[in-house]
Design an enzyme around this catalytic site. Sequence first.
Site, PDB file in Angstrom:
ATOM      1  CE1 TYR A  48      48.105  45.198  43.576  1.00 42.66           C
ATOM      2  CE2 TYR A  48      48.164  42.888  44.218  1.00 42.66           C
ATOM      3  CZ  TYR A  48      47.450  44.018  43.848  1.00 42.66           C
ATOM      4  OH  TYR A  48      46.083  43.950  43.776  1.00 42.66           O
ATOM      5  CG  ASP A  62      40.096  38.395  47.839  1.00 38.98           C
ATOM      6  OD1 ASP A  62      39.816  39.422  48.476  1.00 38.98           O
ATOM      7  OD2 ASP A  62      40.509  38.406  46.657  1.00 38.98           O
ATOM      8  CG  ASP A  89      42.989  44.480  46.209  1.00 39.29           C
ATOM      9  OD1 ASP A  89      42.043  45.266  46.020  1.00 39.29           O
ATOM     10  OD2 ASP A  89      42.892  43.249  46.059  1.00 39.29           O
ATOM     11  CG  ASP A  91      38.861  44.332  48.534  1.00 39.60           C
ATOM     12  OD1 ASP A  91      39.633  43.794  47.723  1.00 39.60           O
ATOM     13  OD2 ASP A  91      38.684  43.899  49.685  1.00 39.60           O
ATOM     14  CG  HIS A 116      43.719  47.944  42.349  1.00 44.03           C
ATOM     15  ND1 HIS A 116      42.754  47.038  42.723  1.00 44.03           N
ATOM     16  CD2 HIS A 116      44.906  47.320  42.568  1.00 44.03           C
ATOM     17  CE1 HIS A 116      43.324  45.926  43.148  1.00 44.03           C
ATOM     18  NE2 HIS A 116      44.637  46.071  43.073  1.00 44.03           N
ATOM     19  CD  GLU A 118      37.461  44.586  43.499  1.00 48.33           C
ATOM     20  OE1 GLU A 118      36.713  43.617  43.694  1.00 48.33           O
ATOM     21  OE2 GLU A 118      38.700  44.545  43.669  1.00 48.33           O
ATOM     22  CB  CYS A 126      38.887  35.713  44.279  1.00 48.92           C
ATOM     23  SG  CYS A 126      40.388  35.442  43.319  1.00 48.92           S
ATOM     24  NE  ARG A 161      39.680  43.503  40.273  1.00 50.21           N
ATOM     25  CZ  ARG A 161      39.864  42.506  41.135  1.00 50.21           C
ATOM     26  NH1 ARG A 161      40.896  42.538  41.948  1.00 50.21           N
ATOM     27  NH2 ARG A 161      39.011  41.505  41.197  1.00 50.21           N
ATOM     28  CD  GLU A 191      41.636  40.233  38.091  1.00 48.58           C
ATOM     29  OE1 GLU A 191      42.541  40.071  37.249  1.00 48.58           O
ATOM     30  OE2 GLU A 191      41.816  40.106  39.322  1.00 48.58           O
ATOM     31  CG  ASN A 213      46.130  39.601  38.812  1.00 53.13           C
ATOM     32  OD1 ASN A 213      47.140  39.125  39.316  1.00 53.13           O
ATOM     33  ND2 ASN A 213      44.925  39.407  39.323  1.00 53.13           N
TER      34      ASN A 213
END
Length: 300
Positions: A48, A62, A89, A91, A116, A118, A126, A161, A191, A213
């Site tokens: 990952y 982040d 990731d 975002d 992914h 989101e 985050c 996500r 998440e 996660n």
Amino acid sequence: MLHSTVPAHEKRRLFRERLASGELLRFPGAFNPLSARMIERKGFEGVYISGAVLSADLGLPDIGLTTLTEVAGRGQQIARMTDLPAIIDADTGFGEPMNVARTIQTLEDAGLAGTHIEDQINPKRCGHLDGKAVVDEGTAVKRIRAAVDARRDPNFLIMARTDIAAVDGIDAAIDRAKALVDAGADAIFPEAMRSLAEFEAMRTALDVPILANMTEFGKSELFSSEQLRSAGVNIVIWPVSLLRIAMGAASRALDTLLDEGHLTNKLDEMQHRADLYELIDYEQYNHFDQDIFNFEIVKD
């Protein structure tokens, strides 16, 4: 030597096959290319690549400050060093639906096995911080549709996500996840789940794989692989764990240098030179030099 010998499309195909088997796939987070190779050597099923780690690597929080170019470039460096599939990731997709489409094709070209997208607003936060906000369902659906439409390799995994559970609760998360699956998402990343019961509720409601996660110091309890397997989870990630451990060890070593002026007492905590050389296939590079550059100068 140099990189994985397994083509990206083959990594994706094999990943899809394993994911379809229903087994729990373990994806520790790699913080650099060498750690990805170590993850493979230890026997895990995938790698990952965390947005939080990529941000931290640049000394940034982040909160969506990294660019597609930075993320894809680092993702390519990491993915090329392992035969394992790598999920990255992305975002919120780095912009509007057209940007999301470009993101997917760029990550495909970088050799990733999946990503992914989101449903947070821009700039994102985050996933385990308070004060998150999510976009409306229509906007979230457009992001996933754009991603799916842009995909060229059907085995490239597009995961949706959703962060809405922390805002409106688990029922809202289930409804949002269903809409994202209808939009074409291959898997769901719910998440900040707070309990195994919430993972089980997502599993019961959805027909696609789900991801857990297990990030430290967050909203979720740190469940074991066996607990998550029993709850019906298909992929588990530990996104920042290796970076946290490495930085903790580095901090303690620097303290020792300040206090003692040397690291003699830390040698047993270090990766030995021989182990490093083995991990990077140093001997293969040596053979390459001998085979390619081994020549004689013929004198007239």
